[in-house]
Design a protein around this motif. Structure first.
Motif, PDB file in Angstrom:
ATOM      1  N   PRO A 288      35.283  -9.847 -41.139  1.00 52.37           N
ATOM      2  CA  PRO A 288      34.689 -11.028 -41.762  1.00 52.37           C
ATOM      3  C   PRO A 288      34.533 -12.149 -40.737  1.00 52.37           C
ATOM      4  N   ALA A 289      33.777 -13.129 -41.109  1.00 54.80           N
ATOM      5  CA  ALA A 289      33.515 -14.260 -40.225  1.00 54.80           C
ATOM      6  C   ALA A 289      34.816 -14.907 -39.758  1.00 54.80           C
ATOM      7  N   SER A 290      34.814 -15.353 -38.509  1.00 57.19           N
ATOM      8  CA  SER A 290      35.959 -16.098 -37.984  1.00 57.19           C
ATOM      9  C   SER A 290      36.048 -17.438 -38.713  1.00 57.19           C
ATOM     10  N   GLU A 291      37.132 -18.155 -38.520  1.00 57.77           N
ATOM     11  CA  GLU A 291      37.295 -19.456 -39.172  1.00 57.77           C
ATOM     12  C   GLU A 291      36.174 -20.412 -38.768  1.00 57.77           C
ATOM     13  N   GLU A 292      35.827 -20.416 -37.496  1.00 57.48           N
ATOM     14  CA  GLU A 292      34.756 -21.291 -37.006  1.00 57.48           C
ATOM     15  C   GLU A 292      33.406 -20.904 -37.609  1.00 57.48           C
ATOM     16  N   GLU A 293      33.103 -19.603 -37.652  1.00 59.48           N
ATOM     17  CA  GLU A 293      31.855 -19.138 -38.256  1.00 59.48           C
ATOM     18  C   GLU A 293      31.845 -19.460 -39.741  1.00 59.48           C
ATOM     19  N   ASP A 294      32.982 -19.274 -40.395  1.00 58.03           N
ATOM     20  CA  ASP A 294      33.113 -19.558 -41.821  1.00 58.03           C
ATOM     21  C   ASP A 294      32.772 -21.027 -42.116  1.00 58.03           C
ATOM     22  N   GLU A 295      33.252 -21.928 -41.275  1.00 56.82           N
ATOM     23  CA  GLU A 295      32.967 -23.356 -41.456  1.00 56.82           C
ATOM     24  C   GLU A 295      31.482 -23.644 -41.288  1.00 56.82           C
ATOM     25  N   MET A 296      30.839 -23.011 -40.311  1.00 56.35           N
ATOM     26  CA  MET A 296      29.394 -23.221 -40.117  1.00 56.35           C
ATOM     27  C   MET A 296      28.606 -22.661 -41.294  1.00 56.35           C
ATOM     28  N   LEU A 297      29.030 -21.524 -41.816  1.00 57.66           N
ATOM     29  CA  LEU A 297      28.333 -20.938 -42.963  1.00 57.66           C
ATOM     30  C   LEU A 297      28.433 -21.834 -44.187  1.00 57.66           C
ATOM     31  N   ASP A 298      29.533 -22.575 -44.316  1.00 59.83           N
ATOM     32  CA  ASP A 298      29.659 -23.518 -45.424  1.00 59.83           C
ATOM     33  C   ASP A 298      28.581 -24.597 -45.363  1.00 59.83           C
ATOM     34  N   LEU A 299      28.095 -24.891 -44.173  1.00 54.58           N
ATOM     35  CA  LEU A 299      27.056 -25.908 -43.984  1.00 54.58           C
ATOM     36  C   LEU A 299      25.644 -25.337 -44.094  1.00 54.58           C
TER      37      LEU A 299
END
Length: 106
Positions: free
Chosen positions: A65-76
């Motif tokens: 799954p997406a890394s924490e950093e990628e996860d935060e960008m996907l939220d945007l």
């Protein structure tokens, strides 16, 4: 190395081949002129303009799954789904030959 199918909103498909180079989904899309994946930040995970939806049958093969950093960008990114990923974070190799995905911004 890998052929990726980008599925456009009208159902048209663009097949792109990495050839012998190792690149990510975003870089390949930009090289091939795929609409909806501008990759404005150049792959530095700072813009989410390479947001893609991975076909269900390919989600496991794409990797963890997406890394924490990628996860935060996907939220945007807007219109996030369980199959959402950033194209700049999906590195292509032979095990992803045949990958199918949809640009989220097309």
């Amino acid at each position: 190395m890998a052929v990726v199918t980008y599925i456009l909103p009208d159902g048209a498909e663009i097949n792109a081949d990495t050839g012998r180079t190792r690149e990510n989904v975003m870089t390949l899309a930009r090289r091939e002129g795929v609409p909806g994946i501008p990759g404005d930040c150049g792959g530095f995970m700072a813009c989410a303009t390479c947001h893609v939806y991975i076909a269900p049958e390919w989600r496991e093969a794409v990797g963890p799954p997406a890394s924490e950093e990628e996860d935060e960008m996907l939220d945007l990114a807007g219109e996030r789904r369980p199959e959402s990923r950033l194209g700049c974070q999906i590195w292509l190799d032979k095990h992803l030959d045949g990958l199918r995905l949809r640009p989220a911004n097309a």
